[in-house]
Design an enzyme around this catalytic site. Structure first.
Site, PDB file in Angstrom:
ATOM      1  N   HIS A  81      -5.129   9.745  -1.586  1.00  0.00           N
ATOM      2  CA  HIS A  81      -5.536  10.932  -0.835  1.00  0.00           C
ATOM      3  C   HIS A  81      -5.230  12.106  -1.767  1.00  0.00           C
ATOM      4  O   HIS A  81      -4.117  12.630  -1.783  1.00  0.00           O
ATOM      5  CB  HIS A  81      -4.734  11.059   0.464  1.00  0.00           C
ATOM      6  CG  HIS A  81      -5.024   9.963   1.433  1.00  0.00           C
ATOM      7  ND1 HIS A  81      -6.234   9.872   2.081  1.00  0.00           N
ATOM      8  CD2 HIS A  81      -4.287   8.921   1.849  1.00  0.00           C
ATOM      9  CE1 HIS A  81      -6.224   8.811   2.867  1.00  0.00           C
ATOM     10  NE2 HIS A  81      -5.048   8.214   2.742  1.00  0.00           N
TER      11      HIS A  81
ATOM     12  N   ASN B 123       0.833  -1.205   0.000  1.00  0.00           N
ATOM     13  CA  ASN B 123       0.000   0.000   0.000  1.00  0.00           C
ATOM     14  C   ASN B 123       0.871   1.260   0.000  1.00  0.00           C
ATOM     15  O   ASN B 123       1.839   1.342   0.766  1.00  0.00           O
ATOM     16  CB  ASN B 123      -0.881  -0.020   1.262  1.00  0.00           C
ATOM     17  CG  ASN B 123      -2.067   0.901   1.184  1.00  0.00           C
ATOM     18  OD1 ASN B 123      -2.811   0.888   0.187  1.00  0.00           O
ATOM     19  ND2 ASN B 123      -2.291   1.701   2.215  1.00  0.00           N
TER      20      ASN B 123
END
Ligand code: G3I
Length: 353
Positions: A237, A201
């Protein structure tokens, strides 16, 4: 004639009674029962979840029940959450989420076994030689993966190991375990649960070509060496000003690895400039909806087998880490502070069309 009069009288009384009942009973409000994202999306759609909010806020729980078929613990499965001291594991909160998900028959994605951030002091203060560090690292990973075996479908095994320039980040893990710690984390996790899907990730794929190249090179290296990796998590994000081209390139470049792709922490900031007095406008919401659409559309175009899913980072705007972390107004998610669907939600639906 007499009978006709009686009939007319009763008929009139019947009509009067009907109309007066009608006056008393309001017309039923049409129930617009729309489907949740999980029913509309051809791939899993999820959110990260705060256990505290799940336990205490009914509208929050209701949105999760209605909309999602995948959940990630926002914090409860991090090292500090699950392994607060060297010889103590704390399962209660994470188990609460797992039980909730099992009850709904939805997927749990685990986040995250190894990260350089949010470390409890027992890790940062850990003393020992290389063997002791390796043993601690392995025990941490395998105790957690074993506990959730069969109930947690997939794990972010390592989170954020690279710098934006594509070099390996120097962390407590790399310093004590050597640069190949990432690969060994995957091996240890696989030993503990061979059926769990294992993800690397990372953030920044949409703005750093050096970082996405580094991640893809690592994935290729793992494949060559037989290191068990199943997928890449793209945190995403991002913000309203990110270009569509960059968002699409991030997704497509990661997919070139052939691995499963999880947009794992999606949110779209409307206030990346940290303007303390920013006022939300329709223009913001429209732009945000368009960005959600671009991301979802690009993801939906991937081969079916590679679409592991999209997860937003929490549910409603008021729950987002962005407000507390940056101490600013922001509205990054598809639901507003009251869990009403925003234009961003429609953007997701449009991206799925
Ligand atoms: O639970 C304590 C509470 O008891 C205490 O009073 C309060 C005071 O600060 O802190 C609370 O813990 C906070 C926790 O969130 C729960 O709210 C921590 O300080 C705070 O650091 C923690 O922030 C989380 C952050 O990761 C660091 O772990 C955010 O919620 C979470 O959204 C964020 O998530 C990360 C992903 O894991 C990785 N990718 C980036 C993403 C955003 O930073």
């Amino acid at each position: 004639m007499y009978k006709l009069l009686i009939l007319l009288t009763f008929g009139a009384l019947f009509l009067i009674s009907c109309s007066s009942k009608k006056d008393l009973i309001p017309d039923p409000v049409p129930v617009v029962e729309t489907k949740g994202l999980k029913e509309v999306s051809p791939f899993p759609f999820g959110a990260s979840v705060s256990i505290n909010l799940l336990k205490t806020r009914v509208p929050y729980e209701n949105v999760i029940r209605k909309e999602y078929n995948s959940v990630t613990a926002e914090n409860a499965m991090k090292i500090g959450g699950l392994h607060p001291s060297e010889n103590t594991f704390y399962w209660t909160d994470a188990d609460y989420l797992v039980t909730f998900a099992i009850g709904l028959g939805i997927r749990v994605h685990g986040h995250t076994l190894i990260w350089h951030s949010s470390l409890p002091s027992w890790v940062t203060n850990f003393q020992g030689d290389a063997v002791a560090w390796e043993n601690m690292f392995k025990t941490h990973i395998q105790t957690i993966v074993t506990h959730f075996k069969g109930n947690v479908t997939s794990w972010d095994v390592v989170n954020e190991a690279f710098n934006d320039d594509g070099t390996l980040r120097s962390t407590i893990w790399s310093q004590h375990l050597g640069n190949d710690y990432v690969a060994r984390a995957f091996q240890y996790a696989h030993e503990a649960d061979p059926n769990a899907l294992l993800f690397y990730n990372e953030y920044g794929h949409e703005y750093s070509s050096a970082k996405r190249t580094a991640v893809n090179n690592m994935a290729a290296d793992f494949k060559t060496r037989g290191i068990p990796i199943d997928g890449l998590g793209l945190q995403m994000h991002t913000n309203q000003n990110q270009t569509d081209a960059n968002l699409i390139t991030a997704i497509n470049t990661a997919a070139q690895t052939g691995l499963k792709i999880h947009i794992s922490e999606l949110d779209i900031s409307l206030n990346q400039a940290n303007n303390q007095s920013l006022v939300l406008t329709d223009a913001h919401l429209t732009l945000q909806a368009a960005k959600y659409k671009v991301i979802v559309k690009a993801f939906a175009a991937l081969p079916t087998a590679q679409r592991y899913g999209i997860t937003t980072w929490n549910v409603g705007d008021a729950d987002s880490w962005l407000r507390s972390f940056y101490n600013r107004p922001d509205w990054p998610l598809p639901f507003d502070d009251n869990y009403n669907r925003k234009p961003a939600y429609q953007g997701i639906l449009d991206g799925l069309k």
